[in-house]
Design a protein around this motif. Structure first.
Motif, PDB file in Angstrom:
ATOM      1  N   SER A 285      -2.529  49.354 -39.923  1.00 45.34           N
ATOM      2  CA  SER A 285      -2.173  48.462 -38.815  1.00 45.34           C
ATOM      3  C   SER A 285      -2.413  49.115 -37.458  1.00 45.34           C
ATOM      4  O   SER A 285      -2.156  48.503 -36.419  1.00 45.34           O
ATOM      5  N   THR A 286      -2.905  50.357 -37.449  1.00 41.78           N
ATOM      6  CA  THR A 286      -3.165  51.082 -36.205  1.00 41.78           C
ATOM      7  C   THR A 286      -4.496  51.815 -36.314  1.00 41.78           C
ATOM      8  O   THR A 286      -5.161  51.780 -37.349  1.00 41.78           O
ATOM      9  N   ASN A 287      -4.855  52.509 -35.230  1.00 41.11           N
ATOM     10  CA  ASN A 287      -6.066  53.340 -35.257  1.00 41.11           C
ATOM     11  C   ASN A 287      -5.752  54.779 -35.646  1.00 41.11           C
ATOM     12  O   ASN A 287      -6.587  55.674 -35.491  1.00 41.11           O
ATOM     13  N   ILE A 288      -4.561  55.038 -36.150  1.00 38.63           N
ATOM     14  CA  ILE A 288      -4.139  56.379 -36.562  1.00 38.63           C
ATOM     15  C   ILE A 288      -4.746  56.716 -37.927  1.00 38.63           C
ATOM     16  O   ILE A 288      -4.684  55.900 -38.860  1.00 38.63           O
ATOM     17  N   ASP A 289      -5.314  57.908 -38.053  1.00 35.22           N
ATOM     18  CA  ASP A 289      -5.960  58.320 -39.298  1.00 35.22           C
ATOM     19  C   ASP A 289      -5.272  59.495 -39.983  1.00 35.22           C
ATOM     20  O   ASP A 289      -5.539  59.748 -41.170  1.00 35.22           O
ATOM     21  N   PHE A 290      -4.416  60.224 -39.245  1.00 38.45           N
ATOM     22  CA  PHE A 290      -3.790  61.421 -39.801  1.00 38.45           C
ATOM     23  C   PHE A 290      -2.308  61.437 -39.434  1.00 38.45           C
ATOM     24  O   PHE A 290      -1.941  61.147 -38.290  1.00 38.45           O
ATOM     25  N   ILE A 291      -1.486  61.796 -40.412  1.00 32.45           N
ATOM     26  CA  ILE A 291      -0.034  61.773 -40.216  1.00 32.45           C
ATOM     27  C   ILE A 291       0.554  63.078 -40.734  1.00 32.45           C
ATOM     28  O   ILE A 291       0.243  63.519 -41.849  1.00 32.45           O
TER      29      ILE A 291
END
Length: 340
Positions: A285-291
């Motif tokens: 749901s976001t442009n985040i690829d790494f957590i």
């Protein structure tokens, strides 16, 4: 559809998943400063679990820094030799490992926790030299990268923050000047090592006249321009912030998205997640690829193995923060039944 166990690229690295482990100070070191078998076992369990990237617990820059009695220090005589054993072990599982450099307070002889405005130019040169030497030790020790702490109220985070930096020389004033101490080091580290440089950066701090998201974005751009390879976005005192009450509403998500829109290097969302479904929802749901995840690895260094089998795993960490500010960052909650 993105999945946390995707094989992905992170700069020049190929990762086994989108999960980044970030450490506290789980050193469990011997009194002499040597690494213990528990340290090697923990890192092997993490590397074999399916984690994408490992960022170590704090390695203190100075023996008398605030965390030195809890953490390993780069000044230990056998640090490089033992670090090489550790990194070789992690690399057996094709997992890159970055060394997190801990620098919380600047102390000089009888002066303790010296304020930013009282740091002399000679002090700045000493700090820069010591950090560069530490980076070279990390390089010799086989680490793939270094994480510089520009967040969580560590020394460099205060130096770049207008709420703490009231200097009137070339290391104070505008954003570029306050960041100069870091940018000068980055150039030398790039010239003298093969390390990937990651900076842990506060998204905002909430203090009067402190860092805003807009200024953080300006700093992120400057860091990228001067050679930083990736960022991890956090906020001050995040272990106390991330509690069960706000797991479903993480304010770092929106801030991290805005930062990602303004740079072309990998950006890691720092903390605040604890379940497989939650992570995949964020990824898709976001442009985040790494957590990044921290305390779930304290509870169980190999929990990702179960997640790959279950498909809807949830960390057994209850976010009680009892692993925080302890001699070893160890989970003190004991299971009440066999399934916990």
């Amino acid at each position: 559809m993105k999945d946390l166990f995707d094989l992905v690229e992170f700069g020049n690295f190929k990762l086994n998943s989108r999960i980044v482990r970030t450490g506290l100070w789980e050193s469990q070191r011997e009194k002499t400063g040597n690494f213990t078998p528990e340290i090697y076992d923990r890192y092997e369990n993490m590397a074999a679990s399916g984690v994408g990237l490992i960022i170590t617990e704090l390695f203190s820059l100075y023996p008398k820094d605030v965390f030195s009695k809890y953490s390993n220090t780069v000044n230990h005589s056998r640090f490089v030799r033992e670090a090489r054993d550790l990194t070789d072990l992690v690399h057996l599982y094709d997992v890159p490992i970055f060394a997190q450099l801990g620098f919380v307070q600047y102390n000089k002889r009888l002066e303790q926790n010296i304020k930013v405005e009282n740091v002399t130019i000679d002090d700045i040169r000493k700090i820069q030299t010591d950090i560069i030497i530490a980076a070279q030790k990390f390089d010799y020790g086989g680490f793939d990268g270094i994480q510089l702490g520009l967040g969580n109220y560590y020394f460099l985070s205060r130096f770049i923050n207008p709420n703490f930096n009231s200097r009137t020389d070339k290391y104070g004033g505008n954003t570029l000047n306050r960041l100069r101490i870091v940018l000068e080091m980055i150039k030398v580290i790039k010239d003298t090592t093969n390390l990937h440089i990651n900076c842990r950066l506060n998204a905002f701090d909430g203090t009067t006249n402190g860092m805003t998201l807009n200024e953080t974005i300006d700093i992120a751009k400057l860091l990228e321009k001067h050679g930083v390879d990736s960022l991890q976005i956090t906020r001050p005192r995040s272990p106390q912030f991330f509690t069960r009450e706000n797991r479903q509403k993480n304010p770092l998500i929106e801030a991290t998205e805005e930062i990602i829109e303004n740079v072309d290097i990998p950006v890691i969302l720092g903390g605040g997640v604890n379940s497989q479904n939650q992570i995949n929802n964020i990824l898709n749901s976001t442009n985040i690829d790494f957590i990044s995840m921290q305390r779930p690895f304290v509870k169980d260094p190999s929990f990702l193995v179960d997640w790959q089998i279950e498909g809807n795993g949830e960390s057994r960490c209850i976010t009680c923060n009892n692993c925080y500010w302890k001699k070893t960052s160890t989970c003190h909650i004991r299971p009440c039944n066999l399934e916990y």
